[in-house]
Design an enzyme around this catalytic site. Structure first.
Site, PDB file in Angstrom:
ATOM      1  N   GLU A 470       0.854  -1.178   0.000  1.00  0.00           N
ATOM      2  CA  GLU A 470       0.000   0.000   0.000  1.00  0.00           C
ATOM      3  C   GLU A 470       0.899   1.240   0.000  1.00  0.00           C
ATOM      4  OE1 GLU A 470      -3.436  -0.249   2.445  1.00  0.00           O
ATOM      5  OE2 GLU A 470      -4.292   1.507   1.483  1.00  0.00           O
ATOM      6  N   GLU A 743      -2.056   0.375  13.305  1.00  0.00           N
ATOM      7  CA  GLU A 743      -3.196   0.828  12.509  1.00  0.00           C
ATOM      8  C   GLU A 743      -4.518   0.591  13.242  1.00  0.00           C
ATOM      9  OE1 GLU A 743      -3.694  -1.386   8.887  1.00  0.00           O
ATOM     10  OE2 GLU A 743      -4.921   0.201   8.009  1.00  0.00           O
TER      11      GLU A 743
HETATM   12  C1  BGC Z   1      -5.210   2.806   4.874  1.00  0.00           C
HETATM   13  C2  BGC Z   1      -5.734   3.837   5.835  1.00  0.00           C
HETATM   14  C3  BGC Z   1      -6.583   4.722   4.989  1.00  0.00           C
HETATM   15  C4  BGC Z   1      -7.779   3.884   4.665  1.00  0.00           C
HETATM   16  C5  BGC Z   1      -8.929   4.572   4.073  1.00  0.00           C
HETATM   17  C6  BGC Z   1      -6.373   1.987   4.449  1.00  0.00           C
HETATM   18  O1  BGC Z   1      -6.040   0.957   3.624  1.00  0.00           O
HETATM   19  O2  BGC Z   1      -4.167   2.069   5.394  1.00  0.00           O
HETATM   20  O3  BGC Z   1      -4.862   4.363   6.697  1.00  0.00           O
HETATM   21  O4  BGC Z   1      -6.838   5.972   5.461  1.00  0.00           O
HETATM   22  O5  BGC Z   1      -7.384   2.770   3.901  1.00  0.00           O
HETATM   23  O6  BGC Z   1      -9.789   3.694   3.507  1.00  0.00           O
END
Ligand code: BGC
Length: 895
Positions: A470, A743
């Site tokens: 990501e 997270e």
């Molecule tokens: C990210 C987040 C992001 C979110 C929003 C995720 O995959 O890691 O931090 O803000 O998606 O959908």
């Protein structure tokens, strides 16, 4: 003004150009800043004198002004390549000057697109669009004549590059040219390479790699080539001789291209380097190398008008971390533990083995059953392979990939020696500017974890996470963390550069992509998702507040207006409940596989953010003297009213009776009266008590909750929340050994297993945004006026803490607050205010009356009492202190 007096103590240690870049500035009128040191207490600047030497002696310009941060360039605009010296002195109230600062050399880069004669070139070979192909090496020989005065290399690439001159590396930057909205903005770098060249034959070599340009990227990690299929280089080496003659060695179709030992390099996947191929290209970046077998180059399109000089700090290796332990895993493989979840790569020293032996490094943030747990990385294989060549005891480290890891598994070495394995920490090399500590070691570790998460995720682009497939510039994540980031590091350049990309990547409606830069086009062009897209307005406001940079507001203003107008259009006078929203993302009560589906109404969040964003738009228009002030203010009031009508029930409860809803109501000034706010604070405290003071908020509520409680007299609840250790809570992760912010509140479940959801990172700064409250309210160091020119010193002890301190290198100089509370109830506070700033001091001392102090050191003592009322209806120094935002209006809208 009086003459300089020999006994004047005040001095200016350094003159700063823009945000620290004096060499190769990308603007003809760089702004200048300075700080005053060793001044007598209360010293105030009444004027300054800037002097310039453009080669014909010094000439000075005097200005009566108290300004010392980012003052405008008062001289004739610089032209491309021009080099001048500049110095400054400042005058106090009596007109006595400081000593002159040391002169600083300012050199302009290439300021005009017509300065570029180089063409962007790529190897003339077919690219395998489906598969991979080794990153190319490009080279060109040239001759340097006698009497070289200076040599400059201006360089960039599609992809990543490393440049060498006759075998010597140019600079120590990694991941150049960084990641921008490549189609519209490509940064170039400027290097002084005079010392690398002498008269005679030379060669320039440029190693390229896929990077973000051509590598694999979310969301379709099986696809690459998001920006283009060819990596390419653009370089212009300018050799200036004593007689003023200039020779230019520029990329063109006469350059040659070949392949080297680097077989593949990808940010998600890692690098493969075959040292057996080194000898075939030995000396490739030196003169005399036989490149007859190499391919020629072709020109690829690039509009020079899209080239911008980088003004954010370069990415570098910033720290070497040795292993804390090495274990043999159940599979028999060696796993090295670096003791810290970090971002960068592993370096191997003195690798030996039979030629062809594959040494493989795999990475993970966490272990499960003694083995690497790579599930959270998803498709990011994060594997580096070194194939041993003829050289014995070779040192090796990858250079075009990075990993987020605490553990590395090493196979292929007959013996792994701890002294020969290190982790190299890599991130944007920002100056550290903020520190905090207190009497609770767990809170200190929480703070340290936020610092490490910032380091790991400020790698050129502020990302959500640095390890899985990501690593994107998610707007919402930065929106909530920007205030904390601004305190901890001088991150202004990085965030301002990112904002330029945000503006560049806005679509034709003004909508803001969810991720910036946005390689993926439509797919991520949601437009107006609350708290995410609002970054377009909130982040520039934070930079203005924290760094005193009004120009960043002016630069972003067109982007802010088109976004605000897009919001207004998409919502219409009524709230549009069809628009996509992330809601209070990762609320702990949201289902594991649907992190946006927590109990807080998504449109309650969206409407609250509409009000807040429009309030900031009105405030920004006032700062800039723009015409839209009243218009945005009227819209803000409209949605404020709508919010009340729709979400406040007759008994005062909110439609979503959640902590996040009340936090938004309080911080964004959505309620009618201070009494309603107090009631909302009371309800939050009740809800939290019912949860045993465990966290009940996600990305939206978490940054606000402690401020909302503090503002409404619920400080105890804020401390209970901060200090709670049962999951979900901030300290739960700390007690589980976290060394970065996670997270999810339960990235590691209480039974020790990794959260099995598709989305579990151990390095995500968003939920660490509470550290800004630690700085402002626990230690008591908050900005009251842009750039900390006015400081609010209001420590609020609680939770049994007996001391706390915060220190910040503000634009005016160092400011620090340090307090102790002893067992007898005596409270002591030491304060340092830099010259040019003042502080409003509100201390928890019996009988205390708020006072304003000037620069210098101050010490206060007294009997502890929290009875002191806030100075004005709450001023927290937080960007989401909407009551203070509203107070700044010329016309009082609540009247
Ligand atoms: C990210 C987040 C992001 C979110 C929003 C995720 O995959 O890691 O931090 O803000 O998606 O959908």
């Amino acid at each position: 003004m009086a003459n300089e007096s020999a006994d004047s103590l005040a001095a200016i240690p350094a003159l700063q150009v823009e945000h620290g870049i004096a060499f190769g500035v990308g603007t003809s009128r760089p702004r200048l800043s300075w700080q005053i040191r060793d001044a007598s207490p209360g010293w105030e600047q009444t004027g300054y004198e800037l002097a310039l030497d453009a080669g014909a002696g010094w000439s000075a310009v005097q200005q009566p002004s108290p300004e010392s941060v980012l003052v405008p360039w008062p001289f004739r605009p610089l032209i491309s390549r021009q080099s001048v010296r500049v110095k400054v002195r400042a005058y106090d109230r009596e007109g006595a000057p400081t000593r002159w600062s040391e002169p600083v050399t300012v050199e302009a880069a290439l300021l005009d697109p017509t300065d570029w004669t180089a063409a962007m070139v790529a190897p003339d070979w077919p690219e395998d669009v489906a598969g991979e192909r080794p990153p190319p090496l490009l080279r060109k020989e040239f001759r340097v004549a006698e009497r070289l005065r200076s040599a400059r290399l201006y360089v960039t690439a599609h992809g990543l590059y490393r440049a060498c001159l006759s075998g010597q590396p140019v600079g120590d930057e990694l991941f150049a040219p960084g990641w921008t909205a490549y189609r519209k903005r490509l940064r170039y770098q400027a290097h002084d390479v005079t010392d690398l060249l002498t008269a005679g034959d030379h060669a320039i070599g440029i190693a390229l790699a896929d990077g973000w340009y051509r590598g694999y990227l979310m969301p379709t990690v099986t696809r690459r080539n998001w920006y283009g299929t060819r990596v390419a280089a653009l370089a212009q080496l300018e050799l200036t001789y004593d007689d003023g003659r200039r020779d230019v060695v520029a990329t063109d179709e006469t350059w040659r291209a070949g392949e080297g030992p680097l077989r593949s390099a990808d940010i998600y996947r890692g690098e493969t380097y075959d040292a057996r191929l080194e000898s075939a290209v030995a000396g490739w970046s030196r003169p005399g190398f036989d490149d007859r077998d190499w391919a020629t180059c072709i020109t690829v399109d690039r509009d020079p008008a899209t080239l911008v000089r980088q003004f954010s700090p370069p990415v570098r290796r910033t720290q070497t971390v040795p292993p804390v332990s090495m274990e043999t895993a159940p599979t028999g493989r060696v796993i090295v533990d670096f003791g810290q979840n970090l971002v960068g790569h592993v370096r191997l020293a003195a690798v030996t083995g039979a030629p062809g032996t594959q040494v493989v490094l795999r990475h993970a943030e966490i272990l499960q059953n003694g083995e690497l747990c790579t599930e959270p990385l998803r498709a990011a294989t994060a594997t580096d392979t070194y194939v041993v060549g003829e050289r014995t005891a070779a040192d090796w480290e990858p250079e075009f990939t990075f990993h987020g890891f605490r553990y590395a598994e090493i196979t292929g070495l007959s013996e792994v020696r701890a002294t020969e394995v290190t982790a190299e920490v890599v991130h944007s090399d920002m100056r550290r500017s903020g520190w905090f500590s207190c009497s609770d070691p767990l809170v200190n570790r929480l703070h340290e974890n936020a610092v490490w998460s910032m380091r790991g995720n400020f790698l050129d682009v502020p990302t959500d996470c640095p390890q899985r497939d990501e690593r994107l510039g998610w707007t919402g994540d930065l929106q909530v963390f920007a205030p904390s980031a601004s305190f901890l590091y001088d991150s202004h350049g990085l965030m301002a550069s990112w904002l330029a990309d945000l503006a560049a990547d806005q679509d034709e409606t003004g909508g803001v992509p969810y991720v910036v830069p946005n390689p993926i086009g439509r797919l991520y062009n949601g437009g107006t998702a609350a708290a995410w897209s609002d970054a377009a307005v909130i982040v520039p406001w934070v930079l203005y507040q924290r760094f005193g940079d009004r120009d960043v507001l002016a630069r972003q203003y067109p982007s802010m207006v088109t976004f605000a107008d897009c919001l207004l259009r998409e919502h219409g006078p009524d709230l549009n409940e069809e628009l996509y929203q992330f809601g209070d993302w990762v609320d702990p009560r949201a289902p594991m596989d649907a992190p946006g589906e927590g109990p807080t109404d998504k449109y309650l969040v969206a409407c609250a953010y509409l009000v807040y964003t429009l309030d900031i738009m009105a405030a920004t228009a006032r700062v800039l003297g723009a015409a839209d002030d009243q218009r945005f203010q009227a819209h803000a009031e409209h949605y404020r009213q709508l919010w009340r009508t729709r979400y406040v029930q007759p008994d005062g409860r909110l439609v979503s009776d959640t902590v996040t809803s009340y936090a938004l109501a309080i911080c964004f000034a959505l309620l009618e009266s201070p009494a309603d706010e107090a009631a909302a604070g009371g309800r939050m405290a009740e809800l939290l008590a019912a949860e045993g003071f465990r966290i009940a908020t996600g990305f939206v509520g978490t940054p606000l909750v402690c401020d909302a409680l503090t503002a409404t007299g619920q400080l105890d609840a804020a401390y209970r929340l901060l200090l709670e250790k049962a999951p979900p809570s901030w300290l739960y992760a700390v007690t589980q050994g976290a060394t970065t912010i996670w997270e999810r509140w339960d990235s590691l479940l209480p039974d020790g297993t990794v959260n099995p959801s598709e989305m579990t990172s151990f390095n995500h700064y968003a939920l660490g945004a509470v550290v800004d409250w630690l700085h402002r309210s626990v230690a008591g160091l908050a900005p009251l006026a842009p750039g900390y020119r006015e400081i609010l010193v209001r420590p609020l002890p609680g939770g049994g803490l007996t001391s706390a301190q915060a220190r910040h290198e503000s634009p005016y100089g160092e400011v620090s607050v340090s307090w102790q509370l002893d067992a007898n109830g005596d409270f002591a506070c030491d304060l340092l205010v830099p010259a040019g700033a003042t502080a409003e001091v509100v201390l928890p001392i019996e009988g205390w009356e708020a006072q304003r102090v000037g620069s210098g050191r101050h010490a206060f003592r007294g009997r502890f009492s929290l009875a002191t009322s806030p100075p004005r209806r709450w001023s927290s120094g937080a960007p989401w202190d909407a009551p203070a935002l509203i107070r700044s209006r010329k016309t009082e809208v609540h009247a």
